[in-house]
Structures are given as C-alpha cells and as structure tokens.
Design an enzyme around this catalytic site. Structure first.
Site, PDB file in Angstrom:
ATOM      1  N   CYS A 270      41.283  26.659  -7.190  1.00 20.43           N
ATOM      2  CA  CYS A 270      40.859  26.393  -8.567  1.00 20.43           C
ATOM      3  C   CYS A 270      40.844  24.899  -8.869  1.00 20.43           C
ATOM      4  O   CYS A 270      40.360  24.480  -9.915  1.00 20.43           O
ATOM      5  CB  CYS A 270      41.749  27.125  -9.558  1.00 20.43           C
ATOM      6  SG  CYS A 270      41.756  28.898  -9.297  1.00 20.43           S
TER       7      CYS A 270
ATOM      8  N   HIS B 104      36.875  29.601 -17.349  1.00 17.94           N
ATOM      9  CA  HIS B 104      37.445  29.114 -16.096  1.00 17.94           C
ATOM     10  C   HIS B 104      36.593  29.556 -14.907  1.00 17.94           C
ATOM     11  O   HIS B 104      36.986  30.387 -14.109  1.00 17.94           O
ATOM     12  CB  HIS B 104      38.881  29.657 -15.981  1.00 17.94           C
ATOM     13  CG  HIS B 104      39.627  29.206 -14.766  1.00 17.94           C
ATOM     14  ND1 HIS B 104      39.411  27.995 -14.146  1.00 17.94           N
ATOM     15  CD2 HIS B 104      40.620  29.828 -14.051  1.00 17.94           C
ATOM     16  CE1 HIS B 104      40.225  27.885 -13.096  1.00 17.94           C
ATOM     17  NE2 HIS B 104      40.958  28.982 -13.017  1.00 17.94           N
TER      18      HIS B 104
END
Lengths: 386, 129, 347
Positions: free
Chosen positions: A84, A333
C-alpha cells in the site's frame, strides 16, 4: 555533491470510485495527462506506483505501458511496488533521482484497479503484502491483522470504541467538499459503531473502502521548472523506513517503528520542526492505524491518538488538521495510488488550490503512506515553493 | 501451491522455529538473524506447544479457501518460550477465547486445494479448559 | 493351533486416544429424516470442518509417543477406511509430524478392524526383533449417507498404540491374538463412491456375531482362558446393542464391558472403535488386570486379543489425557452445522 531543489509542479487525479468503464491504463493516462497539462517538455522518466496489477488486471510492466500510451516511449519507465506504500515509494524514487541530479523531471503516477475483482479476491490480493507462509496460511486478511492490533491497543491502553471512531468521523467530514473523494458524506460515531462487524473489534467503517483510482505528480528541478513557482510545492524531505515484517514478529506491536523513523528522517531532511506542519495526510487504512501513526509521529502520546482525535485535536480548524480531503477512509484507498493522492492533496493545500478544504496559510505539509501494517512507511515533507 | 508448503512442513507440523545460539532467544516463524542480539548463528528448534493469547479477533470474512470455517478466531499467541505465533483458535467456546487464555497446539487441515488438489496440514491452537 | 503369539512378547508402551470436540445428538438426525425419535445411541462424535483421519491420528499418536518415551519408531501403521487421499499414504504424514523417517509406513484398510490388525502386525515386527517399537493407529472419520441408518452412528475418533519390547515402562503385554475371516458382504464401499452401503439385518448374525464368536472362542479354546479370567472386555461397537449381545453370548457380564463401551456417547468410530474402547479401559485398569479385546471388520473378520496390564500402567495415571476427559470436553451441534462440517451439502 549535486543536490537540486525538487518541486511538485503539477498534479492530476481521477476520482476514487468504481470506474467500471475505465481500465487500469485508462486511469493512469487520465491522471498523468492532468499532471502533464501545460508542461511542454517530456518528463525524463516515468515511475509507476502500483501494488497488484498482476492480480487485479493481469498486467505487469506498467512503466512501459503507461509511457507508450502517453506517447513517451523512449524514456526510462518502471513500476515500484511496496504494497500500500507503492505510491509513496514510487514518489520517493522520483524525488531522489531529481534531487541528486540524475534527471531533471519525473512523472510519478500511482494507480490501482481494484473493482474488477470480487471482494474476496481483493482481500487475497491485499494479503499478498503479508507472509504467504505464516499469515495468509491461517486465513488472515489485512482486516484481521488490524483487528488483532485494535483489540491489543484498546485492551492494553484503555482506548474505547467511540475514541476509535473519531478518525473515520474526521475523514468523512473532510471528504464532503473534496471533489475526488469516494464517499462525500459526513458520519457520526454511531455510524461507525453500528456498522457491520468485519474483524472484531473492527467494523466496516473502521476500514478504508475498495475503489479504483489514479493520481499523478510531475516532479521538476529548477532547470525544468521554467518560470514562476507560484503554483508549485517544494519537496523538502523524504524517507522510507521499515518495521519487522509482521505484527507478531515485533517486540512491541503498538510501536509503529517504520513511521516513527521515516517521519523523523523526513522532517530532519526538511529542516522542519514537527510543530510547524500546517496539515498532515495520515495513512488511516484502518482507524487503529491512524491512531497509532499519530502516536508514532509524536503528535499524540502512547495510547492517546484516538483520544486526541475525539477531543478535536486533528479536526479542521485545529492546529494540525489531518486528511483534509477525507484520508483513506473517505477519499478512498486505491492502494498503489494512495500515496500519490496524499502528495497531490498536500500540493493543493500549499498552492492554495484546496477550495473549501483550504487550510488558510498552510506553510508545511507532510504525507505518511504505509505498506502492510506499518511494515513500510514512506513520509514526505512539503513547503511552499519560494 | 503445495510445494511451497511442503518445503516447510516440519514448521507447520512440529512448530520448528529458530533459536539463537548466542543469546538463546527463540522465534517463530524462523528467521535468519537474531532479532534480539543480531547474531547469525541460528539453529532450528522445536517450539513449546503451549502459550497464551495476547490478542484475538473474530474474523467474519477470511481469505478465499477458508469460507467453510467463517467466522473464525485468529490470535497472536505468546508461546511459553516468548515466541509469538499468529494462529487460528479452534474447538473453543466463544466465552473461552479471550486475552490471557491458555492454549495448546493442535494439527489441522490448513489449506485444501479444491476436490482434487493436495491438502496442506498445519498448526492451530485450542483453548485449554 | 491358530493362536498368534510372538516368542518375545510385545507390550503397549504408550497409548493415546482422540475424540473430536463436536457431538451430534441422534435426536437431531431423527428430527431431520424421520420426523422424531432418536437413534440407538445418544450422540456421536463429529470431526470439525478442518479435521480428518490424518489430523486425528497425529493427535492420538503424539500422546502415545509421549507416554512411551520412545524416540525411534520402526513402523507407523494407520488403520482406517477414511483416508483423506485415495492414493497417497496417511501414514507418511503421521510419520513426518512425529519426526520419524527411518520407518516402515503403511495404511491398512479392513473396514472397522484395520486398527487391531495394525496392532497385530506391529506385535509381530516387535516380537521377531525386526523393530524395537512401532506405532499402530485405528482412526476414522466415518461417514453415513444422509438419512441412512448408518448416519446415526458413523462417528469420528480412534486411538494410537506404541508397541515395543517388554520392560519396566510397559503398560500392558500383548499376550496373544487370533484372527478369523470369511468373504461376507455385509458392508462395503465401491471405488469412487462417497458413502458405504450395507445390508441391514445381514450385518448382525452372519457378520458381526459369527466372526467375533469365532475369533474369541478360538482364543478361549487355544489359551484355556474363560470369560471370568478377564477384568475387562472390549468389543467392536457399531451400535450400543451388538457388543452387549455378543458379550452375553460369550459369557461376559455388563460389569466387564461397561468401561470400554463408548458407543452410546460417541457412536461408531469404525477402525477406531475397539482401539478407543481399549484406551478407555487402560485409563482405569490396574496391574494384573486381563483385558479381552475383539474387533470386527466388515467384509469380514474379527481379531481377538488377550492383553495383560503391567506395573508400568501406574506411571501413566494423572499424566495422560483420558478418553473420558476428551468425551467430556465437547459441544453439541445441530444438523446444519454437521452438514457444513462434513461437507454433506448437495452431496
């Protein structure tokens, strides 16, 4: 030693959404075109931040793919992957290449296509950032690891459900006026505490959503900046640090060492004291991660991150408003793109282009982008271009 | 799929972790370099099969392949030698799964590759009454 | 003479049982299929969704090996009719989990008597001096077709025995045994079939009773033993009724069989059935006690053993996990949970 000043000259973003009609390349091109608009010279290099295009789109080799689509075939281009924190890590590579004079400009584009996958396939793709043999092996998703961490945080340090809900509430309030945000709707703590259980004690609204998106920034040095820097932000410092790989391999699960070290290093390079930041983008993929990040960066004492958020210390109008466009929870996200969204948002604040979300007179901003559960942390510090 | 797990079957079946020959610290999963003292003289070592729950979660949507077990308990267990293990907790009533509960290791099917692929076995833990 | 007796006797050096955590009351099966009532037994033990013969065999074997103190096993035999793989041995997985590699490993199949024949083969290997010690396991996750009478009793569980040379640590001596077989099709499962089939009343007289009576009477005749010589008797227990009936016919009392009679509470664990009954007996036996063990496997055959408890039994008391304690650590499930666990949906 050659050391150039580095600027974010311009940015481009897609909305974070279910982009049913756009491929991973469509998204990357849209964001890249936004960042390249008005820039006549070719960037010297393209760096793509992406986590799981191989799984999400059956596509690797994104660097050359994006370069070709932009008509830039010929220049160096490659992908950077750090789960991420792929976006923040890709940016860090571009920053360093320009800073040390290897190149004059770089296009950094973060992109993730998540919605072509079913939710359980997304879980599987994300879990690949954790140990195949000891974490995926027991069926643990990212939410599970954060659930384990959240319970430990709450039980060991006396944090309550309502306190944990404070950061998602801040995110949603800030996203209302953010044009590119995925969920532009304010929520109350009750919405969080009544949402469905995902990984006890974490509920749906403790967790960042799934979405598609791309964000791009154009990095330049003084020679490539050509002309006024009024609409540019200067990259003052940047650092990536790592923690012991999985939470169960750490001496203290509640110490976000990667963020602690990266934040300290980035601020040191920038020569900016922590108290001088006007706004901060926190990687709150889960509510507990936001709280522990604020503690690791030293803004809250141990066990106080969520409590301070509930007390209003990180809301708009406070000394340190966080996630002014909604953070991971409400802006969204799209994992490999998130770090670049954060940087684009810091840029908007420092160039007075944040609209209703503008932090008046914002002078310094920082972004914190995590891969894994604070396994990798990429922190960058920005100021107004002189 | 199965070769990756075959390679470390003793770690799954017998909880073979690492022991630092210099400082005596023990770790699971195994590692290459001691996290306590930095020594690279690391030997395989069978871990104790009992410990206690440090933290746990009740996971409603586990990874693909684990659907039949959902919702399932996952925990970080601190073994009696101090090593920490991520594991499923099975065969234990809800009220028994709590922080501090004593647990012991058992062996279970961990991954099953459809109807015709191989079955991978591995450790799970059970709360001790 | 048909008696099987090794010149050098083999002894049980350690044993361990395994009973899974879940119990399905037979009233649940009756509720779903017959509209009320219950089966012949009260409950049956059901393996969890992530358990199979391999995992249960390892659990029982770990206990047995620990009790025995044996470091090297010359043989690992698993008797079962529910191998997780049709082709790929169960025994090698068990051996690996025990850290045993220089070992003769094999899976035995003979319906419900594969566990006791594993004990006979190991007895021979130990008695001949070919190996120092070996592991014999009887374990099953028995399956009955949904709605079939077998579903009331088909259960999961079993026991493991480390057999080795006589010595101070010996828990019990395998004095001798007999086997009696014939071609009798009372119960079978063809290749690639998920569930077995059986002939209802035919499973009694020509199958269960005929074979057990022959193996036990041969043992009596050739050893001179009589029922009153035994403190305990354990018979294969496909249901609660058959073992009581065969015991009565052979001259045993309820007192002698009650300790090893577990069927009412756990059901029929097939190859694990008589071995786990023996484990329950050993849990409370004292030095000098004689035990008669008689298995039955469809197809068909019966092994009968004369076992004598030794002084070593005293060292096991209070240290091992008893069969009763495993039976008590349990939770009741309903038929839908059972279906989910045993993958019966749509099958």
């Amino acid at each position: 030693m050659p050391r150039s000043k580095v600027y974010v000259k311009s940015v481009g973003m897609t909305t974070v959404a279910d982009h049913w009609n756009d491929s991973i390349l469509d998204l990357a091109v849209e964001a890249s075109r936004g960042a390249l608009k008005g820039h006549s010279k070719k960037p010297d290099q393209i760096i793509v931040g992406n986590m799981f295009s191989a799984v999400g789109a059956r596509q690797e080799h994104l660097g050359a793919l994006v370069a070709t689509a932009l008509g830039l075939a010929g220049i160096p281009a490659f992908k950077v992957e750090a789960a991420c924190s792929s976006g923040g890590s890709a940016f860090n590579v571009g920053f360093n290449l320009v800073k040390w004079g290897a190149i004059d400009s770089a296009l950094v584009v973060g992109v993730e296509k998540m919605r072509d996958l079913e939710p359980e396939e997304v879980s599987q793709a994300l879990a690949m950032a954790e140990s195949a043999e000891y974490t995926q092996f027991v069926g643990a998703t990212f939410a599970a690891l954060n659930g384990l961490l959240a319970r430990y945080y709450m039980e060991q340090l006396g944090v309550t459900r309502d306190e944990l809900s404070a950061i998602p509430v801040i995110d949603h309030a800030n996203a209302v006026a953010a044009p590119h945000a995925q969920f532009r709707k304010a929520i109350t703590p009750e919405v969080v505490s009544r949402s469905s259980m995902i990984a006890d004690p974490l509920r749906l609204f403790d967790c960042a959503p799934v979405g598609d998106g791309a964000a791009a920034v154009l990095l330049v040095n003084d020679s490539a900046a050509s002309g006024t820097k009024r609409k540019m932000a200067e990259v003052l410092g940047g650092k990536i640090s790592t923690n012991d790989f999985s939470i169960y391999e750490r001496e203290d699960m509640l110490d976000f060492k990667a963020t602690r070290l990266a934040f300290k290093g980035a601020l040191q390079e920038a020569g900016v004291a922590p108290g001088k930041l006007s706004t901060l983008e926190v990687h709150d993929a889960f509510s507990v991660v936001g709280a522990l990040s604020l503690e690791a960066m030293g803004y809250s004492k141990r066990g106080q991150g969520a409590k301070d958020a509930k007390a209003g210390r990180y809301s708009r109008g406070s000394d340190l408003p966080i996630n002014t466009f909604g953070g991971l929870k409400a802006r969204g996200h799209p994992v490999g793109a998130t770090g670049v969204y954060q940087i684009a948002e810091a840029y908007l604040q420092l160039t007075d282009q944040a609209g209703k979300n503008q932090v008046e007179g914002a002078k310094y901003a920082a972004t914190q982008n995590i891969g894994g559960v604070d396994t990798t942390s990429a922190v960058h510090v920005f100021g107004r271009a002189a | 799929m199965s070769i990756q797990y075959w390679r470390i079957r003793d770690r799954y079946y017998r909880l073979i972790g690492s022991r630092c020959a210099e400082c005596g610290a023990e770790f699971f999963p195994p590692l290459y370099r001691c996290r306590k003292c930095g020594s690279e003289s690391i030997k395989d070592k069978e871990m104790p099969r009992t410990g206690k729950i440090m933290t746990y979660t009740h996971l409603h949507e586990p990874l693909p392949g684990f659907e039949a077990q959902a919702p399932l308990y996952l925990a970080v267990v601190k073994l009696d030698n101090g090593a920490k293990v991520l594991t499923q907790i099975v065969d234990s009533p809800d009220e028994a799964v709590k922080t501090g509960a004593r647990v012991r290791a058992t062996i279970r099917r961990a991954l099953v590759d459809g109807d015709s692929g191989q079955i991978v076995y591995g450790f799970k833990f059970v709360v001790v009454n | 003479m048909h008696l099987m007796q090794s010149k050098n006797r083999a002894a049980i050096l350690g044993y361990g049982a395994y009973v899974p955590y879940y119990r399905l009351p037979t009233t649940e099966i009756a509720r779903v299929w017959k509209g009320g009532g219950s089966g012949p037994n009260i409950e049956k033990a059901v393996a969890g969704v992530d358990e199979d013969t391999v995992t249960m065999a390892i659990e029982a074997a770990r206990q047995a090996v620990k009790m025995s103190g044996v470091e090297s096993l010359g043989a690992v035999f698993v008797g079962t009719e529910s191998k997780p793989y049709a082709v790929k041995p169960t025994s090698t997985i068990v051996a690996q989990a025990l850290g045993q590699h220089h070992t003769l490993a094999a899976d035995l199949e003979f319906a419900c008597k594969a566990g006791t024949e594993a004990m006979q083969v190991i007895t021979g290997l130990v008695g001949s001096g070919m190996i120092e010690a070996g592991l014999a396991i009887g374990m099953d996750t028995a399956q009955g077709r949904p709605g079939d009478d077998l579903e009331y009793t088909a259960a999961s569980g079993g026991a493991a025995y480390v057999l080795g040379k006589m010595g101070k640590k010996a828990v019990a001596m395998i004095d001798c045994s007999t086997s009696f077989v014939s071609d009798t099709g009372d119960f079978w499962r063809r290749a690639h079939q998920r569930y077995p089939r059986h002939l209802s009343r035919f499973t009694g007289e020509p199958a269960y009773f005929y074979h057990i009576e022959n193996s036990v009477n041969t043992l009596f005749k050739e050893t001179g033993h009589k029922p009153s010589d035994f403190r305990y008797a354990v018979f294969h227990q496909p249901n609660p009724r058959f073992p009581v009936e065969v015991a009565t016919r052979l001259g045993f009392t309820m007192e002698q069989i009650k300790t090893g009679l577990l069927n009412p509470l756990i059901g029929n664990t097939y190859a694990g059935s008589s071995p786990i009954g023996l484990a329950a007996v050993l849990d409370e036996a004292k030095p000098g006690d004689k035990i008669l063990l008689a298995s039955f496997g469809s197809g068909a055959g019966s092994d009968a053993f004369c076992i004598e408890v030794l002084d070593g039994i005293t060292r096991t008391k209070g240290t091992n996990t008893t069969v009763r304690s495993m039976m008590e650590r349990s939770t009741k499930i309903d038929y839908s949970t059972y279906s989910k666990f045993r993958d019966k949906l749509g099958k």
